[in-house]
Design an enzyme around this catalytic site. Sequence first.
Site, PDB file in Angstrom:
ATOM      1  N   GLU A  79     -72.861-110.382 -48.274  1.00 40.35           N
ATOM      2  CA  GLU A  79     -71.741-111.018 -48.972  1.00 40.35           C
ATOM      3  C   GLU A  79     -72.186-111.403 -50.369  1.00 40.35           C
ATOM      4  O   GLU A  79     -73.162-112.136 -50.548  1.00 40.35           O
ATOM      5  CB  GLU A  79     -71.229-112.254 -48.243  1.00 40.35           C
ATOM      6  N   GLU A 104     -75.992-115.537 -53.772  1.00 39.40           N
ATOM      7  CA  GLU A 104     -75.325-116.591 -54.539  1.00 39.40           C
ATOM      8  C   GLU A 104     -76.299-117.133 -55.581  1.00 39.40           C
ATOM      9  O   GLU A 104     -77.500-117.207 -55.326  1.00 39.40           O
ATOM     10  CB  GLU A 104     -74.863-117.712 -53.596  1.00 39.40           C
ATOM     11  N   ASN A 131     -79.103-112.182 -59.008  1.00 46.90           N
ATOM     12  CA  ASN A 131     -77.962-111.407 -59.469  1.00 46.90           C
ATOM     13  C   ASN A 131     -77.704-110.269 -58.478  1.00 46.90           C
ATOM     14  O   ASN A 131     -78.583-109.429 -58.237  1.00 46.90           O
ATOM     15  CB  ASN A 131     -78.269-110.853 -60.865  1.00 46.90           C
ATOM     16  N   ASP A 154     -64.938-113.942 -59.551  1.00 40.95           N
ATOM     17  CA  ASP A 154     -64.350-114.440 -60.795  1.00 40.95           C
ATOM     18  C   ASP A 154     -63.572-113.310 -61.456  1.00 40.95           C
ATOM     19  O   ASP A 154     -64.139-112.251 -61.745  1.00 40.95           O
ATOM     20  CB  ASP A 154     -65.466-114.930 -61.722  1.00 40.95           C
ATOM     21  N   THR A 226     -60.339-119.972 -46.303  1.00 44.41           N
ATOM     22  CA  THR A 226     -61.058-121.039 -46.987  1.00 44.41           C
ATOM     23  C   THR A 226     -60.111-121.862 -47.863  1.00 44.41           C
ATOM     24  O   THR A 226     -58.971-121.466 -48.132  1.00 44.41           O
ATOM     25  CB  THR A 226     -62.163-120.458 -47.879  1.00 44.41           C
ATOM     26  N   PHE A 228     -60.406-122.235 -50.967  1.00 49.91           N
ATOM     27  CA  PHE A 228     -60.170-121.456 -52.187  1.00 49.91           C
ATOM     28  C   PHE A 228     -58.980-120.521 -52.004  1.00 49.91           C
ATOM     29  O   PHE A 228     -58.108-120.431 -52.864  1.00 49.91           O
ATOM     30  CB  PHE A 228     -61.418-120.663 -52.538  1.00 49.91           C
TER      31      PHE A 228
END
Length: 247
Positions: A79, A104, A131, A154, A226, A228
């Site tokens: 993920e 992450e 990254n 994003d 979630t 979000f």
Amino acid sequence: MTEQPQTKKVFDSTTFRDKPVSFVRRSGRMTPSQIRAWEESRDDFVLDIKHGPAATSVADGEHGEPVEIFGRDAALVVEIGSGQGHQILHAAEAHPEKNFLAVEVFRAGLARTVLRAKEAGLENLRLAEVNAPELLEKYLPESSVSEIWVFFPDPWKKTRHHKRRLINEDFTRIASRVLAPGGVLRLGTDWEEYAEHMREVLDAAPDFERDFDGDWADRFDGRVLTAFENKGIAKGRAIRDLAYRRK
């Protein structure tokens, strides 16, 4: 009462990169329990990957073998942008027969994931603070991943920032390298224009084919709802799913 400091943005250095990164690092505040979990348990979950000149880059020559990392041979799900870990933690608990790797760069989110993974006693979850494209291109072996998840990246809404979007032609090349034949790239976003961009990029990728009928894929039933995603729904945004299979 003492005013709590706001979260600060920390820009990852691009001085030593030939490509823009798709994220902005944020130095969020960690609770005492998260700090303790990070200090005591990060070695159990966070991969020790040597960095290059940039803070989250992967040093040349760094590589990892999933069988050695997890101590077994099993399907590997990666993920990208795991945030606070809600999705990857749920998946790791629900599917103990699979291995999961969360990527992450937000350390507070990683610390929360470590804390919850420790509490749950998970042995099939690892984290990487790097990254993501560099991890897929340099660190993991070819054809070693069964699925890649990119949920709500994003969107970099302003046109001048579109070059920083994760999903682009170069990413499809990197993803096809690390995915096993038949492996799946799953995408999800609440930003319509970015969803259309993703679909256009993947439709044109020579190594991928659609794993859905119609305009959009059905909602991935393995994705938890979630906060979000709920925010996007509350704002009236359509949640768009896509799924592409490595030829």
